[in-house]
Design an enzyme around this catalytic site. Sequence first.
Site, PDB file in Angstrom:
ATOM      1  N   HIS A 100      -1.105 -13.824  -4.649  1.00 36.18           N
ATOM      2  CA  HIS A 100      -2.182 -14.593  -4.021  1.00 36.18           C
ATOM      3  C   HIS A 100      -3.283 -14.934  -5.033  1.00 36.18           C
ATOM      4  O   HIS A 100      -4.271 -14.223  -5.151  1.00 36.18           O
ATOM      5  CB  HIS A 100      -2.747 -13.751  -2.868  1.00 36.18           C
ATOM      6  CG  HIS A 100      -3.565 -14.527  -1.900  1.00 36.18           C
ATOM      7  ND1 HIS A 100      -3.589 -14.244  -0.561  1.00 36.18           N
ATOM      8  CD2 HIS A 100      -4.412 -15.570  -2.064  1.00 36.18           C
ATOM      9  CE1 HIS A 100      -4.410 -15.079   0.057  1.00 36.18           C
ATOM     10  NE2 HIS A 100      -4.939 -15.891  -0.850  1.00 36.18           N
TER      11      HIS A 100
ATOM     12  N   HIS B 242      -5.805 -18.116  -6.538  1.00 35.80           N
ATOM     13  CA  HIS B 242      -6.315 -19.492  -6.455  1.00 35.80           C
ATOM     14  C   HIS B 242      -6.706 -19.923  -7.856  1.00 35.80           C
ATOM     15  O   HIS B 242      -7.591 -19.318  -8.469  1.00 35.80           O
ATOM     16  CB  HIS B 242      -7.534 -19.559  -5.528  1.00 35.80           C
ATOM     17  CG  HIS B 242      -7.201 -19.223  -4.107  1.00 35.80           C
ATOM     18  ND1 HIS B 242      -6.713 -20.154  -3.209  1.00 35.80           N
ATOM     19  CD2 HIS B 242      -7.255 -18.051  -3.422  1.00 35.80           C
ATOM     20  CE1 HIS B 242      -6.494 -19.568  -2.031  1.00 35.80           C
ATOM     21  NE2 HIS B 242      -6.817 -18.288  -2.140  1.00 35.80           N
ATOM     22  N   LEU B 243      -6.042 -20.962  -8.352  1.00 37.84           N
ATOM     23  CA  LEU B 243      -6.334 -21.412  -9.726  1.00 37.84           C
ATOM     24  C   LEU B 243      -7.194 -22.675  -9.760  1.00 37.84           C
ATOM     25  O   LEU B 243      -7.640 -23.087 -10.817  1.00 37.84           O
ATOM     26  CB  LEU B 243      -5.029 -21.619 -10.504  1.00 37.84           C
ATOM     27  CG  LEU B 243      -4.287 -20.313 -10.844  1.00 37.84           C
ATOM     28  CD1 LEU B 243      -2.923 -20.597 -11.446  1.00 37.84           C
ATOM     29  CD2 LEU B 243      -5.101 -19.436 -11.783  1.00 37.84           C
TER      30      LEU B 243
ATOM     31  N   ASN C  40      -4.113 -24.626  -1.861  1.00 40.64           N
ATOM     32  CA  ASN C  40      -5.321 -25.289  -1.321  1.00 40.64           C
ATOM     33  C   ASN C  40      -6.206 -25.879  -2.424  1.00 40.64           C
ATOM     34  O   ASN C  40      -7.395 -25.639  -2.493  1.00 40.64           O
ATOM     35  CB  ASN C  40      -6.127 -24.336  -0.431  1.00 40.64           C
ATOM     36  CG  ASN C  40      -6.718 -23.152  -1.180  1.00 40.64           C
ATOM     37  OD1 ASN C  40      -6.247 -22.796  -2.258  1.00 40.64           O
ATOM     38  ND2 ASN C  40      -7.744 -22.534  -0.610  1.00 40.64           N
TER      39      ASN C  40
ATOM     40  N   ASP D 148      -2.614 -21.086   3.056  1.00 39.47           N
ATOM     41  CA  ASP D 148      -3.688 -20.116   2.862  1.00 39.47           C
ATOM     42  C   ASP D 148      -5.086 -20.749   2.869  1.00 39.47           C
ATOM     43  O   ASP D 148      -5.313 -21.791   2.261  1.00 39.47           O
ATOM     44  CB  ASP D 148      -3.501 -19.366   1.545  1.00 39.47           C
ATOM     45  CG  ASP D 148      -4.592 -18.340   1.361  1.00 39.47           C
ATOM     46  OD1 ASP D 148      -4.777 -17.521   2.273  1.00 39.47           O
ATOM     47  OD2 ASP D 148      -5.287 -18.398   0.336  1.00 39.47           O
TER      48      ASP D 148
ATOM     49  N   HIS E 130      -2.057 -16.957   6.434  1.00 39.43           N
ATOM     50  CA  HIS E 130      -3.464 -16.539   6.428  1.00 39.43           C
ATOM     51  C   HIS E 130      -3.799 -16.201   7.881  1.00 39.43           C
ATOM     52  O   HIS E 130      -4.019 -17.103   8.689  1.00 39.43           O
ATOM     53  CB  HIS E 130      -4.310 -17.707   5.898  1.00 39.43           C
ATOM     54  CG  HIS E 130      -5.783 -17.496   6.012  1.00 39.43           C
ATOM     55  ND1 HIS E 130      -6.610 -17.475   4.911  1.00 39.43           N
ATOM     56  CD2 HIS E 130      -6.592 -17.304   7.077  1.00 39.43           C
ATOM     57  CE1 HIS E 130      -7.864 -17.264   5.307  1.00 39.43           C
ATOM     58  NE2 HIS E 130      -7.877 -17.165   6.616  1.00 39.43           N
TER      59      HIS E 130
ATOM     60  N   HIS F 218      -3.644 -10.992   2.978  1.00 40.30           N
ATOM     61  CA  HIS F 218      -4.921 -10.259   3.062  1.00 40.30           C
ATOM     62  C   HIS F 218      -5.240  -9.639   4.430  1.00 40.30           C
ATOM     63  O   HIS F 218      -6.262  -9.943   5.052  1.00 40.30           O
ATOM     64  CB  HIS F 218      -6.096 -11.109   2.585  1.00 40.30           C
ATOM     65  CG  HIS F 218      -6.168 -12.527   3.077  1.00 40.30           C
ATOM     66  ND1 HIS F 218      -6.023 -12.856   4.391  1.00 40.30           N
ATOM     67  CD2 HIS F 218      -6.416 -13.688   2.426  1.00 40.30           C
ATOM     68  CE1 HIS F 218      -6.154 -14.169   4.514  1.00 40.30           C
ATOM     69  NE2 HIS F 218      -6.400 -14.698   3.336  1.00 40.30           N
TER      70      HIS F 218
ATOM     71  N   ASN G  18     -13.111 -14.292   3.092  1.00 39.58           N
ATOM     72  CA  ASN G  18     -12.266 -14.398   4.293  1.00 39.58           C
ATOM     73  C   ASN G  18     -10.958 -13.658   4.069  1.00 39.58           C
ATOM     74  O   ASN G  18     -10.292 -13.939   3.062  1.00 39.58           O
ATOM     75  CB  ASN G  18     -11.932 -15.866   4.587  1.00 39.58           C
ATOM     76  CG  ASN G  18     -13.157 -16.652   4.974  1.00 39.58           C
ATOM     77  OD1 ASN G  18     -14.208 -16.104   5.265  1.00 39.58           O
ATOM     78  ND2 ASN G  18     -13.020 -17.981   4.949  1.00 39.58           N
TER      79      ASN G  18
ATOM     80  N   ASP H 187      -5.928 -12.186  -4.000  1.00 39.81           N
ATOM     81  CA  ASP H 187      -6.699 -13.283  -3.395  1.00 39.81           C
ATOM     82  C   ASP H 187      -7.834 -13.683  -4.349  1.00 39.81           C
ATOM     83  O   ASP H 187      -8.983 -13.887  -3.927  1.00 39.81           O
ATOM     84  CB  ASP H 187      -7.253 -12.911  -2.018  1.00 39.81           C
ATOM     85  CG  ASP H 187      -7.816 -14.137  -1.279  1.00 39.81           C
ATOM     86  OD1 ASP H 187      -7.642 -15.271  -1.778  1.00 39.81           O
ATOM     87  OD2 ASP H 187      -8.433 -13.949  -0.212  1.00 39.81           O
TER      88      ASP H 187
HETATM   89  C1  NCD Z   1      -9.977 -18.436  -0.321  1.00 42.21           C
HETATM   90  C2  NCD Z   1     -10.415 -19.624  -1.190  1.00 42.21           C
HETATM   91  O1  NCD Z   1     -11.555 -19.618  -1.647  1.00 42.21           O
HETATM   92  O2  NCD Z   1      -9.581 -20.487  -1.465  1.00 42.21           O
HETATM   93  N1  NCD Z   1     -11.158 -17.788   0.172  1.00 42.21           N
HETATM   94  C3  NCD Z   1     -11.266 -16.553   0.660  1.00 42.21           C
HETATM   95  O3  NCD Z   1     -12.358 -16.176   1.115  1.00 42.21           O
HETATM   96  N2  NCD Z   1     -10.281 -15.693   0.656  1.00 42.21           N
HETATM   97  C4  NCD Z   1      -9.091 -18.890   0.764  1.00 42.21           C
HETATM   98  C5  NCD Z   1      -8.378 -17.755   1.413  1.00 42.21           C
HETATM   99  O4  NCD Z   1      -7.586 -17.055   0.766  1.00 42.21           O
HETATM  100  O5  NCD Z   1      -8.619 -17.519   2.572  1.00 42.21           O
END
Ligand code: NCD
Length: 450
Positions: free
Chosen positions: A67, A69-70, A101, A158, A185, A236, A284, A311
């Site tokens: 998990h 986010h790049l 996303n 997600d 998610h 998560h 989140n 995450d």
């Molecule tokens: C994530 C994001 O910023 O892309 N944010 C988060 O609070 N975890 C999105 C996600 O994983 O829910």
Amino acid sequence: MNCILRGVRVIDPLARRDAEGQDVWLSEGRIIAIYKHMGEGNLPVIDLTPPAGRTPVILCPGFIDLHTHLREPGDEGAETLHSGSQAAAAGGFTQVLAMANTVPPIDTPERVKEATFRAVAASVQVLTGCALTKSLQGEELVEMEACAAAGAAAFSDDGRNAFSPRLLSEAIGCAATIGRPVLIHPEDEETLAQVNNVQGPVQRCPLRPVEAETRAVDFALRALAHAGKGHVHLQHVSAAASVEMLRRAKEGGANVTAEATPHHLGMWLPFANEPHPPGLLKVNPPLRTDRDREALVQALRDGVIDAVATDHAPHRVEEKALPFDRAAPGMIGLELALAICITLGGMGGDWIPTLVDRLTIGPFRVLGPSSGVREPRLRIGEAATCVLFDPAAEWTVEPAHLRSASQNTPLLGARLQGRVLMTLVDGALVHHDRQRLPWPAPTGAETVRA
Ligand code: NCD
């Protein structure tokens, strides 16, 4: 790099190997041999033997993050493939699954192909996560088969949970035929809209009760049962009540897996030191109570939760500086994961083999062989993909030393235990603590990748 690392504990879960006091001969990105006592010949020796009573340094297969986010494409000010993969390497992660996303989202075969092509330049292996529904809107499924053929390792909306149970069930069935998991998610958007009294997007809404999670978990389990095949993975998981649902579903034979993040395993509210800005605590799903946290730790130990997943959610400073109810949710995690689990989650000491398991073969099994994830193994003679870490080493989280392009964590300035000393990916040295491993600057085959 041609040397012997002395006094290392070698853990290779798939090989059922866990041995202390080992000498590891490394040469040009390969593990040439691992022995109890090795005659060094002319080789330089880096003695890592711990003082009596102290935990040894550990060599194990590289960590896998389910998990990450790049932010590329679309929000390169927060993170890029380059900065994010450097952060992964510094955290001991050699494979990461990038979430879809981005802007635009990864939701067509062409975008999957582009993302997979771009990822080749990263310093760690980046697996392409593909959206489950177009624009993550929950209305129409992506072309799942074509996206898988284009390189999608797994499917996830997600950040969003907008699909109906019926559409989800269809997606699970389709994913089953192409051997991919559906990652969910679990935060029910209808519940979130109601409690926050909004009609529009709910991603930044601050009120996120446990019921939003349990409702989404319930929908997901029903959709899985309805599909009659396939594999659902819950992202998560944050609440004790969800853990119980998961435990019961697994006992009943459902093909469901789950992950917990280091922050949910290590932190709870109220937080000891209110960070500035307060938006740094926003994530989140939210941090919950210490009881929830303890239930997650126990479930990770029991195997009810299969994997630790970061995450890693980088955000620009201005997005976090907004008033709490409008601030962007998420925390960075790649570089802190190991230390948060050990220091705040209490997963040092006799926990270590389980922690290594949940960071390596746990996520490997979640993704499954068709995804393209590589088997986490220490193989003698082959280009190594591994991590060397010191569970006892202390360090301070200093923004200037983080490789991520963002610094959004409530732990800035915190003193943590558990430090990655070296990461190798396919024999390339992608992270290296020069003080603890003082070998000559790498050349040729050892050149640090991108
Ligand atoms: C994530 C994001 O910023 O892309 N944010 C988060 O609070 N975890 C999105 C996600 O994983 O829910």
